[in-house]
Design an enzyme around this catalytic site. Structure first.
Site, PDB file in Angstrom:
ATOM      1  N   SER A  25      12.310 -15.881  59.025  1.00 14.34           N
ATOM      2  CA  SER A  25      12.242 -14.454  59.349  1.00 14.34           C
ATOM      3  C   SER A  25      10.955 -13.831  58.831  1.00 14.34           C
ATOM      4  O   SER A  25      10.679 -12.662  59.086  1.00 14.34           O
ATOM      5  CB  SER A  25      13.459 -13.711  58.785  1.00 14.34           C
ATOM      6  OG  SER A  25      13.588 -13.932  57.395  1.00 14.34           O
ATOM      7  N   ASN A 112      21.433 -12.478  49.374  1.00 12.45           N
ATOM      8  CA  ASN A 112      22.334 -11.646  50.171  1.00 12.45           C
ATOM      9  C   ASN A 112      22.362 -10.199  49.698  1.00 12.45           C
ATOM     10  O   ASN A 112      22.294  -9.273  50.507  1.00 12.45           O
ATOM     11  CB  ASN A 112      23.741 -12.245  50.170  1.00 12.45           C
ATOM     12  CG  ASN A 112      23.768 -13.625  50.794  1.00 12.45           C
ATOM     13  OD1 ASN A 112      22.780 -14.044  51.411  1.00 12.45           O
ATOM     14  ND2 ASN A 112      24.868 -14.347  50.635  1.00 12.45           N
ATOM     15  N   THR A 157      21.411  23.985  87.408  1.00 11.50           N
ATOM     16  CA  THR A 157      22.572  23.125  87.206  1.00 11.50           C
ATOM     17  C   THR A 157      22.603  22.255  88.447  1.00 11.50           C
ATOM     18  O   THR A 157      22.227  22.729  89.536  1.00 11.50           O
ATOM     19  CB  THR A 157      23.893  23.919  87.077  1.00 11.50           C
ATOM     20  OG1 THR A 157      24.136  24.589  88.304  1.00 11.50           O
ATOM     21  CG2 THR A 157      23.843  24.943  85.949  1.00 11.50           C
ATOM     22  N   HIS A 158      22.996  21.002  88.296  1.00  8.24           N
ATOM     23  CA  HIS A 158      22.943  20.032  89.402  1.00  8.24           C
ATOM     24  C   HIS A 158      21.529  19.930  89.974  1.00  8.24           C
ATOM     25  O   HIS A 158      21.351  19.598  91.141  1.00  8.24           O
ATOM     26  CB  HIS A 158      23.910  20.394  90.535  1.00  8.24           C
ATOM     27  CG  HIS A 158      25.279  20.783  90.074  1.00  8.24           C
ATOM     28  ND1 HIS A 158      26.340  19.900  90.032  1.00  8.24           N
ATOM     29  CD2 HIS A 158      25.748  21.966  89.600  1.00  8.24           C
ATOM     30  CE1 HIS A 158      27.414  20.532  89.572  1.00  8.24           C
ATOM     31  NE2 HIS A 158      27.084  21.784  89.290  1.00  8.24           N
ATOM     32  N   SER A 279      -5.167   6.689  87.820  1.00  5.29           N
ATOM     33  CA  SER A 279      -4.755   5.520  88.569  1.00  5.29           C
ATOM     34  C   SER A 279      -5.985   4.670  88.845  1.00  5.29           C
ATOM     35  O   SER A 279      -7.095   5.193  89.005  1.00  5.29           O
ATOM     36  CB  SER A 279      -4.125   5.977  89.889  1.00  5.29           C
ATOM     37  OG  SER A 279      -4.264   4.962  90.862  1.00  5.29           O
ATOM     38  N   LYS A 285      -5.209  10.948  91.048  1.00  9.38           N
ATOM     39  CA  LYS A 285      -4.004  10.924  90.214  1.00  9.38           C
ATOM     40  C   LYS A 285      -4.245  11.301  88.757  1.00  9.38           C
ATOM     41  O   LYS A 285      -5.239  10.938  88.152  1.00  9.38           O
ATOM     42  CB  LYS A 285      -3.384   9.513  90.223  1.00  9.38           C
ATOM     43  CG  LYS A 285      -2.783   9.100  91.545  1.00  9.38           C
ATOM     44  CD  LYS A 285      -1.533   9.871  91.906  1.00  9.38           C
ATOM     45  CE  LYS A 285      -0.357   9.523  91.039  1.00  9.38           C
ATOM     46  NZ  LYS A 285       0.196   8.207  91.338  1.00  9.38           N
ATOM     47  N   ASN A 287      -1.551  10.971  85.750  1.00 11.98           N
ATOM     48  CA  ASN A 287      -0.171  10.535  85.523  1.00 11.98           C
ATOM     49  C   ASN A 287       0.353  10.924  84.136  1.00 11.98           C
ATOM     50  O   ASN A 287      -0.372  10.819  83.160  1.00 11.98           O
ATOM     51  CB  ASN A 287      -0.069   9.017  85.693  1.00 11.98           C
ATOM     52  CG  ASN A 287      -0.419   8.573  87.102  1.00 11.98           C
ATOM     53  OD1 ASN A 287      -0.174   9.296  88.066  1.00 11.98           O
ATOM     54  ND2 ASN A 287      -1.016   7.406  87.215  1.00 11.98           N
ATOM     55  N   GLU A 292       6.456   9.523  80.511  1.00 11.42           N
ATOM     56  CA  GLU A 292       7.179   8.423  81.164  1.00 11.42           C
ATOM     57  C   GLU A 292       7.553   7.334  80.157  1.00 11.42           C
ATOM     58  O   GLU A 292       8.652   6.772  80.202  1.00 11.42           O
ATOM     59  CB  GLU A 292       6.329   7.813  82.272  1.00 11.42           C
ATOM     60  CG  GLU A 292       6.127   8.726  83.457  1.00 11.42           C
ATOM     61  CD  GLU A 292       5.085   8.158  84.406  1.00 11.42           C
ATOM     62  OE1 GLU A 292       5.471   7.592  85.437  1.00 11.42           O
ATOM     63  OE2 GLU A 292       3.881   8.255  84.094  1.00 11.42           O
ATOM     64  N   TYR A 319      28.372 -12.584  54.070  1.00 15.96           N
ATOM     65  CA  TYR A 319      27.084 -12.760  54.738  1.00 15.96           C
ATOM     66  C   TYR A 319      27.114 -13.954  55.677  1.00 15.96           C
ATOM     67  O   TYR A 319      27.702 -14.997  55.384  1.00 15.96           O
ATOM     68  CB  TYR A 319      25.967 -12.960  53.696  1.00 15.96           C
ATOM     69  CG  TYR A 319      24.610 -13.215  54.344  1.00 15.96           C
ATOM     70  CD1 TYR A 319      23.812 -12.151  54.745  1.00 15.96           C
ATOM     71  CD2 TYR A 319      24.162 -14.509  54.584  1.00 15.96           C
ATOM     72  CE1 TYR A 319      22.587 -12.369  55.369  1.00 15.96           C
ATOM     73  CE2 TYR A 319      22.941 -14.736  55.208  1.00 15.96           C
ATOM     74  CZ  TYR A 319      22.166 -13.663  55.601  1.00 15.96           C
ATOM     75  OH  TYR A 319      20.954 -13.881  56.219  1.00 15.96           O
ATOM     76  N   LYS A 327      17.202  -7.197  61.593  1.00 18.08           N
ATOM     77  CA  LYS A 327      15.953  -6.524  61.243  1.00 18.08           C
ATOM     78  C   LYS A 327      15.130  -6.058  62.417  1.00 18.08           C
ATOM     79  O   LYS A 327      14.677  -4.901  62.453  1.00 18.08           O
ATOM     80  CB  LYS A 327      15.112  -7.433  60.349  1.00 18.08           C
ATOM     81  CG  LYS A 327      15.620  -7.398  58.935  1.00 18.08           C
ATOM     82  CD  LYS A 327      15.099  -8.549  58.124  1.00 18.08           C
ATOM     83  CE  LYS A 327      16.145  -8.967  57.125  1.00 18.08           C
ATOM     84  NZ  LYS A 327      17.376  -9.513  57.759  1.00 18.08           N
TER      85      LYS A 327
HETATM   86  N1  ARG Z   1      16.210 -14.029  55.654  1.00 16.40           N
HETATM   87  C1  ARG Z   1      17.561 -13.737  55.359  1.00 16.40           C
HETATM   88  C2  ARG Z   1      18.025 -12.496  56.120  1.00 16.40           C
HETATM   89  O1  ARG Z   1      17.195 -11.805  56.571  1.00 16.40           O
HETATM   90  C3  ARG Z   1      17.734 -13.439  53.909  1.00 16.40           C
HETATM   91  C4  ARG Z   1      19.090 -13.726  53.383  1.00 16.40           C
HETATM   92  C5  ARG Z   1      19.337 -15.175  53.457  1.00 16.40           C
HETATM   93  N2  ARG Z   1      20.499 -15.556  52.739  1.00 16.40           N
HETATM   94  C6  ARG Z   1      20.965 -16.766  52.802  1.00 16.40           C
HETATM   95  N3  ARG Z   1      22.016 -17.018  52.134  1.00 16.40           N
HETATM   96  N4  ARG Z   1      20.411 -17.672  53.571  1.00 16.40           N
HETATM   97  O2  ARG Z   1      19.191 -12.237  56.287  1.00 16.40           O
END
Ligand code: ARG
Length: 457
Positions: A25, A112, A157-158, A279, A285, A287, A292, A319, A327
């Protein structure tokens, strides 16, 4: 060559290269480095204070962490995919910098409770930024409502012309939405700002941790009361994503109005050149891309909320690695909402309002038909009957290609004897707006009252 894992003790061979990439990650959670370090600093200080680590060791850890923050900020930190995530990367670096004592930081802690803490600290900061941007756009809406006071446009309205309204009243509708948005973020913040540290992997810790100390050190309002919940809860992130989704829905409606009101068909507004693009083929144009894209990006905000809710729904306590997927949606929504609030604020500040076009649009479409019916009702005609009479007058006008105000008193009286000379002023645009005195209505005085009560706040 993959490096030895922090958890490598029970493993024989090396991690498969694909698995390393698939499970990492660090490419996105690097965004949490400041929060991770803040959490670790608070944890280390607590370990020192409780005598779980000698004070001097705790201080060395803290110093090491602060130095690492500097390394990351100056781009000198050696990131490596084999570190898996930002927590491991920082810990490895700490051990490298200060030696084996760095390995004591993780005493009484698990990734965790660590990652849940990081995400909460991150969200608290994002929410505070979003609240400021919301206050900014609210200010723009209110000050433009003051500046443009008196301009009348058709209310719809509408998407059919309905009744004349003050443009200021229209703008202030968005102030109500933004105020509710701020409320929702504040509410989310209240649930975000609680500390999971000390929950460990899921069951708490054998060390005499001072959970209240770390919570206070991190500026949090309290501690999560159940260690299992502390590491498995992502409600606070869902709250945040919901608040983002609703804010985006509001911005998208505003953006939609800007798009069609700036079209040649409407020409109610013109958007500043600086906020539009051209454009590549059609030279004429201009835009409304920013509007948008705000409308378009609303899709991701909804998607991110659905993403997290779906991610969480089948997970057994506590967990699970699935939760690493929390994330990106959170990061994406935070960024999207902030960008769109900035964009919408620029549009609101820069738009020019075409008063004549708005007024002209009020002239046809029988916008004051309700006022005529109300007039008859004030003369004692039951409203249902007044509605019917007015409907017939409108049809009569349509057949003749006339507007309400083109009819002579004689023509009008042919429909109802209750109609008198004073009907003229009753169905004028100015009066239509002026007479809507109800609190919260578009009447000039009501809008002025609202503006001044907002200014007092
Ligand atoms: N990279 C993990 C996450 O974002 C961190 C927690 C990992 N915990 C574990 N027991 N592998 O959730």
């Amino acid at each position: 060559m993959a490096k030895k894992k922090a958890w490598g003790g029970r493993f024989g061979g090396e991690t498969d290269r694909f698995v390393e990439e698939f499970t990492a990650s660090i490419p996105f959670d690097v965004l949490l480095y400041r929060h991770d370090i803040a959490g670790s600093v608070a944890h280390a200080r607590m370990l020192g204070k409780r005598g779980i680590l000698p004070k001097a060791e705790a201080e060395r850890i803290v110093k090491g962490l602060v130095a690492i923050r500097g390394e990351i900020e100056s781009g000198k930190f050696p990131f490596d995919l084999s570190d898996e995530d930002i927590h491991m990367a920082i810990e490895r670096r700490l051990i490298r910098r200060i030696g084996p004592v760095g390995g004591k930081l993780h005493t009484g802690r698990s990734r965790n409770d660590q990652v849940a803490t990081d995400l909460r600290l991150y969200l608290r900061e994002e929410i505070d930024e979003i609240l400021e941007l919301l206050a900014g756009i609210e200010e723009t809406v209110v000050s433009r409502a003051e500046e443009l006071f008196g301009i009348v446009l058709p209310g719809y309205t509408h998407l059919q012309r309905a009744q004349p309204i003050l443009f200021s009243h229209y703008l202030l509708a968005y102030r109500e939405m933004f105020a509710r948005d701020a409320d929702r973020f504040l509410e989310a913040r209240r649930r975000v700002n609680v500390s999971p540290l000390g929950a460990g992997a899921l069951a708490g810790s054998t060390f005499p941790l001072d959970r209240a100390f770390t919570a206070r050190a991190l500026g949090m309002d309290g501690v999560c009361e159940n260690s299992i919940d502390a590491v498995s809860d992502r409600d606070f992130a869902a709250d945040f994503l919901y608040a983002c989704a609703v804010t985006m829905m509001h911005l998208s409606r505003l953006a939609e109005e800007m798009v069609y009101w700036s079209s040649s068909e409407f020409r109610f507004l013109s958007l500043p050149d600086a906020l539009c693009t051209g454009s590549s083929i059609m030279p004429q144009k201009k835009n409304p891309d920013v509007a948008e894209l705000i409308r378009g990006k609303t899709g991701r905000a909804y998607g991110n909320l659905t993403n997290l809710l779906t991610l969480m729904k089948g997970l057994p306590l506590a967990y699970n690695r699935d939760m690493q997927e929390d994330k990106e949606p959170v990061f994406d929504s935070a960024r999207t909402v902030k960008d769109c609030l900035i964009g919408a604020n620029l549009l609101l500040r820069g738009m020019e309002v075409n008063e004549e076009r708005m007024r002209a649009a009020c002239d046809d479409g029988f916008l004051t038909a309700t006022d005529l019916a109300d007039y008859l009702a004030r003369k004692g005609v039951p409203f249902r009957k007044a509605h019917e009479i007015t409907g017939k007058i409108v049809r009569h006008c349509e057949e003749r290609g006339a507007r309400l105000k083109d009819l002579s008193l004689k023509e009008l009286r042919a429909f109802s004897k209750a109609i008198g000379e004073d009907v003229r002023s009753a169905i004028s645009l100015t009066n239509s707006v002026r007479l809507r005195k109800t609190r919260g209505g578009t009447g000039a005085q009501a809008v002025r009252d609202r503006l001044s009560s907002l200014r007092k706040k």
